[in-house]
Design a protein around this motif. Structure first.
Motif, short mmCIF file in Angstrom:
data_model
loop_
_atom_site.label_atom_id
_atom_site.label_comp_id
_atom_site.label_asym_id
_atom_site.label_seq_id
_atom_site.Cartn_x
_atom_site.Cartn_y
_atom_site.Cartn_z
N VAL A 427 -12.64 -2.90 6.70
CA VAL A 427 -11.96 -2.13 5.64
C VAL A 427 -11.26 -3.13 4.71
CG1 VAL A 427 -10.19 -0.40 5.14
CG2 VAL A 427 -11.60 -0.19 7.21
N LYS A 428 -11.62 -3.08 3.43
CA LYS A 428 -11.07 -4.06 2.50
C LYS A 428 -9.58 -3.80 2.23
CE LYS A 428 -15.38 -5.28 0.28
NZ LYS A 428 -16.44 -4.38 -0.16
N ARG A 429 -9.23 -2.53 2.12
CA ARG A 429 -7.82 -2.22 1.87
C ARG A 429 -7.52 -0.77 2.28
NH1 ARG A 429 -5.45 -3.70 -3.93
NH2 ARG A 429 -5.17 -5.76 -3.03
N VAL A 430 -6.34 -0.57 2.85
CA VAL A 430 -5.88 0.79 3.15
C VAL A 430 -4.74 1.11 2.19
CG1 VAL A 430 -4.89 2.34 4.90
CG2 VAL A 430 -6.43 0.49 5.60
N PHE A 431 -4.84 2.24 1.52
CA PHE A 431 -3.74 2.70 0.67
C PHE A 431 -2.98 3.79 1.45
CE2 PHE A 431 -6.92 1.27 -2.42
CZ PHE A 431 -6.14 0.39 -3.19
N VAL A 432 -1.71 3.57 1.70
CA VAL A 432 -0.90 4.54 2.44
C VAL A 432 -0.18 5.43 1.42
CG1 VAL A 432 1.03 4.83 4.03
CG2 VAL A 432 -0.64 3.00 4.40
N VAL A 433 -0.47 6.73 1.46
CA VAL A 433 0.12 7.68 0.51
C VAL A 433 0.82 8.80 1.29
CG1 VAL A 433 -1.59 7.20 -1.29
CG2 VAL A 433 -2.02 9.04 0.35
N PHE A 443 4.57 2.59 9.19
CA PHE A 443 3.15 2.86 9.43
C PHE A 443 2.30 1.66 8.99
CE2 PHE A 443 -0.80 5.36 8.11
CZ PHE A 443 -1.25 5.52 9.41
N LYS A 444 2.68 1.05 7.88
CA LYS A 444 1.97 -0.14 7.38
C LYS A 444 2.01 -1.26 8.43
CE LYS A 444 2.26 -3.77 3.88
NZ LYS A 444 2.69 -4.16 2.55
N ARG A 445 3.21 -1.49 8.99
CA ARG A 445 3.34 -2.54 10.03
C ARG A 445 2.40 -2.26 11.19
NH1 ARG A 445 8.77 -2.77 8.72
NH2 ARG A 445 9.37 -1.14 10.17
N ARG A 453 -6.61 -5.47 7.36
CA ARG A 453 -6.25 -6.74 6.72
C ARG A 453 -5.25 -6.57 5.58
NH1 ARG A 453 -11.57 -9.02 4.69
NH2 ARG A 453 -12.17 -6.84 4.59
N ASP A 454 -5.44 -5.50 4.83
CA ASP A 454 -4.67 -5.35 3.61
C ASP A 454 -4.19 -3.90 3.51
OD1 ASP A 454 -3.66 -5.39 1.10
OD2 ASP A 454 -5.47 -6.12 0.10
N VAL A 455 -2.90 -3.70 3.53
CA VAL A 455 -2.35 -2.34 3.48
C VAL A 455 -1.38 -2.25 2.30
CG1 VAL A 455 -1.09 -0.55 4.74
CG2 VAL A 455 -2.56 -2.14 5.99
N GLU A 456 -1.63 -1.32 1.40
CA GLU A 456 -0.78 -1.16 0.21
C GLU A 456 -0.05 0.17 0.26
OE1 GLU A 456 0.06 -2.87 -2.43
OE2 GLU A 456 -1.28 -4.61 -2.27
N ILE A 457 1.17 0.19 -0.24
CA ILE A 457 1.91 1.45 -0.42
C ILE A 457 2.12 1.61 -1.92
CG2 ILE A 457 3.98 2.75 0.19
CD1 ILE A 457 4.31 0.84 2.61
#
Ligand SMILES: [Zn+2]
Length: 466
Positions: A427-433, A443-445, A453-457
């Motif tokens: 998974v290139k990036r997870v966006f947490v909404v 949740f990101k932690r 690898r990459d988690v954005e809020i």
């Protein structure tokens, strides 16, 4: 391509995510309304942050107004495309949008009466019932597991999200200049082991994931204790104290869960012989729609349907639609159960029932769902001596009980299980909404620890190249 987050960004309402392809096509995921954000709410709902006329199509994850509630405004402001969603979501959204428009028209009528007296300019609702009706023409129902290719750029498939009837994970396959990108959008995720719905389904490996995080740092209790706790409340209130058991309940989901639990007690031969009322026109309509969509039911409910053709109906149950019949319950002093909306007791008929029965020790108000801190439901849970309803002080003599074992939202374990179908490293990036910032950070932690690898809020209106 780019993705921008125009709602449910560091908050739990207003779900709206915009994907822009490099050829100019724009895809909107959900078109939800902001709710309960105080004075800011109105401004947030008035400004989309994009031009509705430029949107090519919409994918709607589920019917809840914080995901669907601005669709009529989108159409009113020039959206001409299709709205893809599941058949059950089409049916439930129709009811909810009509109701949302009706409430807005009523509120504006009331507000404008005052403004007129004060010589102020008149306000308009975000949309009218007529606007809601024109939105329905844009709906295209698509079943779960039915891959659809819209054009050379856009394909999609829905997987059951297990959150409410019709809810879906939207899985998009987008092709640009021969390169394919996959995006999974969770909508709201349900719980594993729901009494009525399927558990959230697995979905194919995605390059990008947009995931809700309402309870991303929390663990709920077990759901199976609910019928027993409900039984205890009926016994105590209706059989021992001979009073009324009043249960504020959301029209979508919680009302059907209550009916299903009561039906279960009847099948066990344990349901007390009293009257059970569903007193909410919307809950009545939604329950009818739910019955028409057995494809959303889990395996044990499918099995039950073979011997009980109405798993939400039992002896003593009566639906009330007429206002006069509802008012007649005020002077009916026999023991009874009243299930009525709204779930937070902030509006709707349940507020009248509470005001009418709160000063009698025989009665019980039973809270079975989440309540926003300012709502009447939340104030009741504090059990003050005196409580103000419709501007009138009432002495709280009735019992206030709570059952917290039901939730339509996944907790941390459910979200982890939901993501277990994915190889985190791919998974290139997870966006947490769709969560409060402190919950999202935790949740990101946890996601990073799991190997994502990459988690954005994302912040409101923030755009990312993907
Ligand atoms: Zn929802």
């Amino acid at each position: 391509m780019k993705i921008a987050f125009h709602g449910a960004a560091r908050t739990v309402t207003g779900s709206k995510h915009l994907i822009s392809l490099s050829n100019g096509k724009k895809i909107l995921l959900d078109c939800g309304m902001f709710q309960g954000m105080g004075a800011e709410t109105e401004t947030l709902n008035r400004n989309f942050g994009f031009n509705p006329a430029e949107i090519f199509c919409v994918f709607l994850s589920h019917a809840h107004v914080d995901h669907s509630g601005l669709l009529p405004k989108l159409v009113k402001e020039g959206f001409k495309g299709k709205i893809y969603t599941t058949p059950a979501t089409v049916d439930v959204t129709r009811i909810l949008l009509q109701d949302s428009a009706h409430i807005q028209e009523q509120d504006m009528h009331f507000l404008n009466k005052k403004r007129r007296e004060e010589g102020k300019s008149l306000l308009k609702p975000l949309y009218t019932q007529e606007d809601a009706f024109s939105t329905f023409e844009h709906f295209v129902p698509v079943h779960y597991h039915q891959p659809i290719k819209i054009d050379e750029n856009i394909s999609f498939e829905f997987f059951d999200g297990g959150h409410i009837v019709g809810s879906a994970t939207v899985f998009l396959t987008l092709t640009e200049a021969g390169k394919t990108t996959t995006i999974a959008f969770s909508g709201d995720v349900g719980r594993y082991g729901d009494p009525i719905l399927h558990s959230p389904e697995v979905f194919p490996q995605a390059d990008y994931i947009i995931i809700e995080s309402t309870y991303g740092n929390k663990l709920h209790g077990a759901m199976d204790s609910f019928p027993e706790e409900l039984y205890r409340n009926i016994q105590e209130t209706c059989m021992h104290k001979k009073g009324k058991l009043i249960i504020p309940a959301f029209s979508v989901g919680r009302t059907q869960e209550l009916l299903y639990a009561l039906n279960d007690l009847e099948l066990d031969g344990r349901l007390p012989h009293i009257k059970y009322y569903v007193d909410s026109p919307m809950s009545t309509k939604v329950t009818e729609v739910v019955k028409k969509h057995p494809e959303c039911f889990n395996r044990s409910l499918q099995k039950l349907l073979k011997r009980d053709n109405d798993p939400f109906g039992f002896r003593g149950l009566q639906y009330i639609t007429d206002k006069r019949d509802s008012q007649a319950l005020n002077i009916n002093y026999s023991p009874m159960v009243i299930i009525s909306a709204s779930g937070m007791a902030e509006a709707g008929r349940v507020k009248h029932h509470i005001a009418n029965s709160i000063e009698n020790w025989r009665n019980t108000i039973l809270m079975v769902g989440y309540c926003e801190p300012q709502s009447l439901g939340a104030r009741l849970k504090q059990r003050p001596e005196v409580i103000t309803i419709f501007g009138e002080p009432h002495h709280l003599k009735a019992d206030v009980n709570e059952i917290n074992s039901l939730s339509a939202h996944a907790d941390y374990n459910d979200l982890s299980q939901y993501l277990s179908c994915q190889y985190p490293a791919e998974v290139k990036r997870v966006f947490v909404v769709h969560g409060e910032p402190n919950v999202q950070n935790e949740f990101k932690r946890r996601l990073l620890k799991k190997g994502f690898r990459d988690v954005e809020i994302p912040e409101l209106h923030q755009e990312f190249g993907i």
